[in-house]
Motif scaffolding. Structure first.
Motif, short mmCIF file in Angstrom:
data_model
loop_
_atom_site.label_atom_id
_atom_site.label_comp_id
_atom_site.label_asym_id
_atom_site.label_seq_id
_atom_site.Cartn_x
_atom_site.Cartn_y
_atom_site.Cartn_z
N PHE A 130 47.34 -90.93 -28.65
CA PHE A 130 46.53 -91.77 -29.50
C PHE A 130 45.07 -91.53 -29.19
CE2 PHE A 130 44.16 -95.72 -30.20
CZ PHE A 130 44.39 -95.89 -31.55
N PRO B 271 41.44 -93.04 -30.49
CA PRO B 271 40.80 -94.04 -31.33
C PRO B 271 39.78 -93.39 -32.29
CG PRO B 271 40.68 -94.68 -29.03
CD PRO B 271 41.20 -93.28 -29.08
N LEU B 272 39.65 -93.95 -33.46
CA LEU B 272 38.76 -93.42 -34.49
C LEU B 272 37.33 -93.28 -33.99
CD1 LEU B 272 38.50 -92.41 -37.36
CD2 LEU B 272 38.16 -94.76 -38.10
N ASP B 273 36.85 -94.26 -33.22
CA ASP B 273 35.45 -94.19 -32.75
C ASP B 273 35.23 -92.99 -31.82
OD1 ASP B 273 37.04 -95.44 -30.80
OD2 ASP B 273 35.32 -96.54 -29.97
N GLN B 274 36.25 -92.53 -31.11
CA GLN B 274 36.09 -91.36 -30.25
C GLN B 274 36.06 -90.06 -31.09
OE1 GLN B 274 38.99 -91.20 -27.14
NE2 GLN B 274 38.13 -92.98 -26.08
#
Length: 110
Positions: free
Chosen positions: A101, A103-106
């Motif tokens: 997984f 995260p979108l912000d990364q």
């Protein structure tokens, strides 16, 4: 373990068939063709287990016989079973697909 002539002979062998011929083990070419990598890996595993356990003989003649027995057993494992059942390689021990997984912000960071 000291340097034995047959150990030097083994270093010259490259195929499963050559190992089986060297130890004069009768084999079905079809079984070897389908399972050659599995047989050789299982043979290596048996040798490694015996070495770790300290059960390999010191005499060349008995050591050669021990090697022969382990190769015979490795071959027989695949005469009586198959690669999927025996699960020799790590890939057969993996449980399902591996996921990660992120995260979108990364994903947006540069």
């Amino acid at each position: 373990m000291s340097d034995f002539e047959f150990i030097e002979d083994l270093e010259e062998l490259s195929s499963a068939e050559e190992f089986l011929d060297y130890f004069e083990i009768e084999f079905d070419a079809k079984v070897v063709m389908i399972n050659r990598l599995h047989i050789m890996q299982r043979y290596h595993d048996y040798l490694q287990q015996a070495e770790k356990a300290g059960t390999l003989p010191d005499q060349e003649s008995t050591l050669k016989e021990a090697y022969k027995q382990m190769l015979t057993q490795a071959y027989q494992d695949f005469v009586e079973s198959d690669a999927l059942t025996e699960k020799v390689f790590k890939v057969f021990h993996m449980h399902g697909p591996q996921t990660t997984f992120v995260p979108l912000d990364q994903l947006l960071e540069s």
